[in-house]
Design an enzyme around this catalytic site. Structure first.
Site, PDB file in Angstrom:
ATOM      1  N   HIS A 239       0.908  -1.228  -0.021  1.00 23.82           N
ATOM      2  CA  HIS A 239       0.098  -0.052  -0.059  1.00 23.82           C
ATOM      3  C   HIS A 239       0.862   1.211   0.125  1.00 23.82           C
ATOM      4  O   HIS A 239       0.173   2.474  -0.166  1.00 23.82           O
ATOM      5  CB  HIS A 239      -0.735  -0.159   1.210  1.00 23.82           C
ATOM      6  CG  HIS A 239      -2.015  -1.005   1.379  1.00 23.82           C
ATOM      7  ND1 HIS A 239      -2.838  -1.167   0.048  1.00 23.82           N
ATOM      8  CD2 HIS A 239      -2.298  -1.838   1.987  1.00 23.82           C
ATOM      9  CE1 HIS A 239      -3.759  -2.392   0.373  1.00 23.82           C
ATOM     10  NE2 HIS A 239      -3.327  -2.697   1.433  1.00 23.82           N
TER      11      HIS A 239
ATOM     12  N   ASP B 107      -2.853 -10.727  -2.063  1.00 24.72           N
ATOM     13  CA  ASP B 107      -3.419 -10.226  -0.670  1.00 24.72           C
ATOM     14  C   ASP B 107      -4.801  -9.788  -1.022  1.00 24.72           C
ATOM     15  O   ASP B 107      -5.120  -9.465  -2.134  1.00 24.72           O
ATOM     16  CB  ASP B 107      -2.362  -8.944  -0.442  1.00 24.72           C
ATOM     17  CG  ASP B 107      -2.901  -8.596   1.111  1.00 24.72           C
ATOM     18  OD1 ASP B 107      -1.830  -8.561   1.795  1.00 24.72           O
ATOM     19  OD2 ASP B 107      -3.909  -7.776   1.248  1.00 24.72           O
TER      20      ASP B 107
ATOM     21  N   HIS C  22      -6.342  -7.291  -0.281  1.00 23.33           N
ATOM     22  CA  HIS C  22      -6.667  -6.014  -0.632  1.00 23.33           C
ATOM     23  C   HIS C  22      -5.775  -5.474  -1.561  1.00 23.33           C
ATOM     24  O   HIS C  22      -4.683  -6.057  -1.998  1.00 23.33           O
ATOM     25  CB  HIS C  22      -6.092  -4.871   0.691  1.00 23.33           C
ATOM     26  CG  HIS C  22      -6.947  -5.551   1.875  1.00 23.33           C
ATOM     27  ND1 HIS C  22      -6.218  -6.271   2.947  1.00 23.33           N
ATOM     28  CD2 HIS C  22      -8.130  -5.133   2.336  1.00 23.33           C
ATOM     29  CE1 HIS C  22      -6.960  -6.099   3.845  1.00 23.33           C
ATOM     30  NE2 HIS C  22      -8.087  -5.735   3.748  1.00 23.33           N
TER      31      HIS C  22
ATOM     32  N   ASP D 133      -4.642 -12.888   3.996  1.00 18.33           N
ATOM     33  CA  ASP D 133      -5.811 -12.285   4.407  1.00 18.33           C
ATOM     34  C   ASP D 133      -7.007 -12.711   3.827  1.00 18.33           C
ATOM     35  O   ASP D 133      -8.105 -11.958   4.324  1.00 18.33           O
ATOM     36  CB  ASP D 133      -5.631 -10.876   4.777  1.00 18.33           C
ATOM     37  CG  ASP D 133      -4.853  -9.984   3.657  1.00 18.33           C
ATOM     38  OD1 ASP D 133      -4.613 -10.490   2.884  1.00 18.33           O
ATOM     39  OD2 ASP D 133      -4.608  -8.894   4.010  1.00 18.33           O
TER      40      ASP D 133
END
Length: 312
Positions: A132, A168, A170, A252
């Site tokens: 990120h 991931d 996200h 995740d």
């Protein structure tokens, strides 16, 4: 000569990045994973490596290829002052700057091992995560864009095409932003949508058609991911023809994870790993998210176990 061992690049120093009580991105993520890996029947096939120290190699030239000098100085000064917040979710402790630099070195070490053709896969078991992190600020628990930095480093070593696969849960908005103007780097992301950080639409394709976003609805399971790999991820990568893969290995999307709503089981990550290995290119896996300790440890183990199998 490719060995039947998998290097795991790890240091207890990564535990010194302190995020505070109750924060999901905590040191126990690594201690639980290390303990689980050391309990596996194939544990003797793991080649535990310490990352190159900051005295032996400064990663700063590679970091500033992706991040601004001002942002680098911001992280340094925040750590020097005893810590603080880069954003509401992204704490920085006194050791965080040096730990984040060491994490970058671990990813670069993984690239070195693959380019030396000692192994066909390596795993950088690091924190803080990175996908990120933007050029000018950190966010979403991330300080520096490990995957994008490693890709730029690989190109500097003489490769002409590198691809990043981000599983991931996200979307890796930082990685995408750091590479979408790089014609020699491709980025593929499978991620829950809607979800943090709200980016990753299929319409975001990069300046050179080098970005492939594959948003998946909440509740997607292993079969959904396998189908997406077969129908979209592998064809994209086969057309791109990278010489090396970097996997932003976040875990995740696991059913047990508290921060998302997907339904992957640990064994599903082994299946995804096998699909990527079918491309017959070296792969660096680097840890991103994954916040249920049991699911995280088991999923990393499934990834590495798949790398210990003979190449298809």
């Amino acid at each position: 000569m490719v060995s039947d061992r998998v290097p795991v690049i790890y240091s207890d120093r990564f535990l010194a990045h302190e995020t505070g009580a109750g924060h999901p991105e905590r040191p126990e993520r690594l201690t639980a994973t290390v303990a689980h890996l050391r309990s596996q029947p194939w544990r003797n096939q793991l080649d535990w490596r310490s990352p190159t120290t900051l005295e032996e190699r400064s990663p700063l030239p590679w970091i500033v290829a992706c991040h601004s000098h001002h942002y680098l100085e911001t992280v340094y000064q925040l750590s020097e002052r005893g810590g603080g917040l880069l954003d509401p979710d992204t704490p920085c402790s006194p050791a965080s700057y040096d730990v984040a630099l060491l994490a970058v070195n671990a990813w670069l070490d993984g690239i070195d091992l693959l380019l030396q053709q000692e192994v066909s896969a390596a795993f950088a078991l690091t924190r803080p995560p990175g996908h990120h992190a933007l050029a000018t600020h950190g966010m979403g628990f991330c300080l520096f864009g490990n995957a994008a930095i490693a890709a730029r480093y690989a190109l500097a070593q003489g490769l002409t095409k590198v691809a990043i696969v981000d599983w991931d849960v996200h979307h890796g908005n930082g990685t995408q932003a750091l590479i979408d103007h790089q014609p020699a780097i491709a980025y593929v992301s499978l991620h829950q949508s809607p979800a943090y950080p709200g980016t990753g639409s299929v319409t975001e394709t990069g300046l050179y058609d080098n970005v492939c976003n594959l948003p998946l609805p909440p509740g997607s399971d292993g079969q959904d991911y396998r189908q997406c790999f077969k129908q979209s991820v592998l064809p994209f990568l086969q057309s791109w023809q990278p010489q090396l893969l970097i996997v932003s290995a976040g875990y995740d999307a696991a059913a047990a994870d508290p921060l998302a709503n997907m339904r992957l089981q640990p064994a599903d990550y082994g299946d995804l790993t096998r699909q990527l290995r079918s491309l017959q290119v070296p792969i660096l896996f680097g840890l991103e998210g994954g916040y249920d300790l049991t699911a995280l440890a088991a999923s990393v183990a499934e990834t590495i176990a798949a790398c210990l199998e003979p190449l298809p």
